[in-house]
Motif scaffolding. Structure first.
Motif, PDB file in Angstrom:
ATOM      1  N   PRO A 138     -14.882   1.693   1.668  1.00  0.00           N
ATOM      2  CA  PRO A 138     -14.778   2.595   2.811  1.00  0.00           C
ATOM      3  C   PRO A 138     -13.708   2.166   3.807  1.00  0.00           C
ATOM      4  O   PRO A 138     -13.504   0.983   4.065  1.00  0.00           O
ATOM      5  N   THR A 139     -13.004   3.140   4.340  1.00  0.00           N
ATOM      6  CA  THR A 139     -11.945   2.892   5.318  1.00  0.00           C
ATOM      7  C   THR A 139     -12.540   2.452   6.645  1.00  0.00           C
ATOM      8  O   THR A 139     -13.547   3.006   7.100  1.00  0.00           O
ATOM      9  N   LEU A 140     -11.913   1.470   7.275  1.00  0.00           N
ATOM     10  CA  LEU A 140     -12.386   0.968   8.567  1.00  0.00           C
ATOM     11  C   LEU A 140     -12.332   2.081   9.618  1.00  0.00           C
ATOM     12  O   LEU A 140     -11.307   2.737   9.793  1.00  0.00           O
ATOM     13  N   GLY A 141     -13.444   2.295  10.313  1.00  0.00           N
ATOM     14  CA  GLY A 141     -13.491   3.289  11.380  1.00  0.00           C
ATOM     15  C   GLY A 141     -13.775   4.689  10.909  1.00  0.00           C
ATOM     16  O   GLY A 141     -13.860   5.618  11.712  1.00  0.00           O
ATOM     17  N   TYR A 142     -13.906   4.859   9.597  1.00  0.00           N
ATOM     18  CA  TYR A 142     -14.162   6.200   9.064  1.00  0.00           C
ATOM     19  C   TYR A 142     -15.489   6.212   8.317  1.00  0.00           C
ATOM     20  O   TYR A 142     -15.787   5.319   7.529  1.00  0.00           O
ATOM     21  N   GLU A 182       1.058   1.274   9.930  1.00  0.00           N
ATOM     22  CA  GLU A 182       0.627   2.314   8.994  1.00  0.00           C
ATOM     23  C   GLU A 182       0.133   1.665   7.705  1.00  0.00           C
ATOM     24  O   GLU A 182       0.796   1.701   6.666  1.00  0.00           O
ATOM     25  N   CYS A 183      -1.039   1.040   7.805  1.00  0.00           N
ATOM     26  CA  CYS A 183      -1.637   0.379   6.645  1.00  0.00           C
ATOM     27  C   CYS A 183      -3.102   0.795   6.538  1.00  0.00           C
ATOM     28  O   CYS A 183      -3.749   1.111   7.531  1.00  0.00           O
ATOM     29  N   TRP A 184      -3.592   0.782   5.312  1.00  0.00           N
ATOM     30  CA  TRP A 184      -4.986   1.126   5.076  1.00  0.00           C
ATOM     31  C   TRP A 184      -5.849  -0.099   5.339  1.00  0.00           C
ATOM     32  O   TRP A 184      -5.626  -1.170   4.797  1.00  0.00           O
TER      33      TRP A 184
END
Length: 326
Positions: A138-142, A182-184
């Motif tokens: 899972p993406t951080l903050g999402y 701009e990094c995942w």
């Protein structure tokens, strides 16, 4: 009286003739001086143009030698400065004689000097590469949208997206650009991301891209990955005929649901590359695949980050997957 007046007329005519000759000679001397000065100016311009060409050649040689012999970021920065000097010299040179400026002072030019071209990136999104959400942390903050969030977004989608635009999606990893910030990102030090390749390939090289470390904060450097493992999804029966011993994981090992999807049935994840990554070693670092892994064909890879450089979260920039296709 007549004799004296005749001699006087002859004297005047002679004086006028001498004056004309002197005028013509003075004109010729003036023209000669002008021609000499023009020739001197022309030869001087030629010498200056030649000097600038020689200077550009010397600076170009220095710019090539520096990053090749000592590829550290400090020296690459020096080489970049040298490149601008070359362009300045060429700019002055073009004021005299039209010439093509030989170099563009960008990171791509110098990257080509010290790195072999690994070939096409088969995970690139513009070519058809995709992120496999099922195999991605899972993406951080999402977090998945709740029913109420979906209603709010459907009512005012623009403002909702504006409020959440600071979240960088996983597709950034297979994008074309590398820009600071701009990094995942994912929480913690361990995570993974699944990439479906354009076509099945035999892996040859993995390339990790990262911005110039001089442009990053200390906090951002700690979020860089340190140890990574690249896993390739292959058909399990293809391993039976190989002598090499591979580290493997079940097909559902990285799946969020712990179940095999249609793309993973009959497959197994094989460790294709072990990477120890140091951001200061360069903006685009290439890593070869493990011995024997190049003989395997895969259409899906999982990039597993084992740890980072001490950050509470981990951030991945562009990730290149290279190999041989058909």
């Amino acid at each position: 009286m007549e004799g004296s007046s005749g001699s006087s007329a002859n004297a005047d005519a002679s004086a006028r003739s001498n004056g004309k000759r002197e005028t013509v000679q003075e004109t010729l001397r003036t023209r000669t001086k002008i021609n000499q000065r023009l020739q001197f100016a022309y030869h001087s311009f030629q010498k200056i143009n030649f000097m600038f060409r020689v200077l550009a050649g010397i600076l170009c040689a220095i710019a090539v030698i520096i990053p090749v012999t000592a590829p550290s970021w400090k020296n690459r920065g020096t080489a970049m400065a040298v490149c601008f000097l070359i362009r300045f010299a060429c700019m002055l040179s073009t004021m005299i004689v039209s010439t093509d400026v030989p170099l563009n002072c960008d990171g791509e030019f110098y990257h080509r000097l010290w790195s072999e071209e690994p070939g096409p990136d088969y995970g690139l999104a513009v070519r058809g590469g995709e992120i496999v959400a099922e195999l991605t942390t899972p993406t951080l903050g999402y977090s998945p949208l709740s029913y109420s969030d979906k209603l709010v977004r459907s009512w005012d989608r623009y403002n909702w997206d504006q409020q959440h635009q600071d979240i960088v999606i996983p597709q950034t990893v297979i994008g074309q650009s590398v820009r600071v910030g701009e990094c995942w990102a994912f929480a913690g030090t361990r995570g993974h991301i699944g990439i479906q390749l354009v076509i099945p390939i035999s892996l040859t090289q993995i390339v990790l891209h990262y911005p110039n470390t001089h442009r990053l904060l200390e906090r951002e450097l700690r979020q860089a990955p340190k140890t990574l493992v690249v896993w390739a999804l292959v058909e399990e029966h293809s391993l039976m005929s190989l002598e090499a011993v591979f580290s493997t994981r079940p097909a559902n090992h990285f799946s969020k649901k712990g179940q095999d999807s249609s793309m993973m049935k009959g497959g197994v994840f094989v460790a294709a590359a072990n990477i120890e990554y140091r951001p200061e070693d360069g903006m685009a670092q290439s890593f070869p695949v493990l011995k024997g892994a190049a003989s395997l064909r895969t259409g899906v890879v999982v990039v597993e980050v084992v740890n980072n450089w001490g950050g509470e979260a981990t951030c991945l920039y562009k990730f290149g997957v290279h190999g041989t296709g058909e």
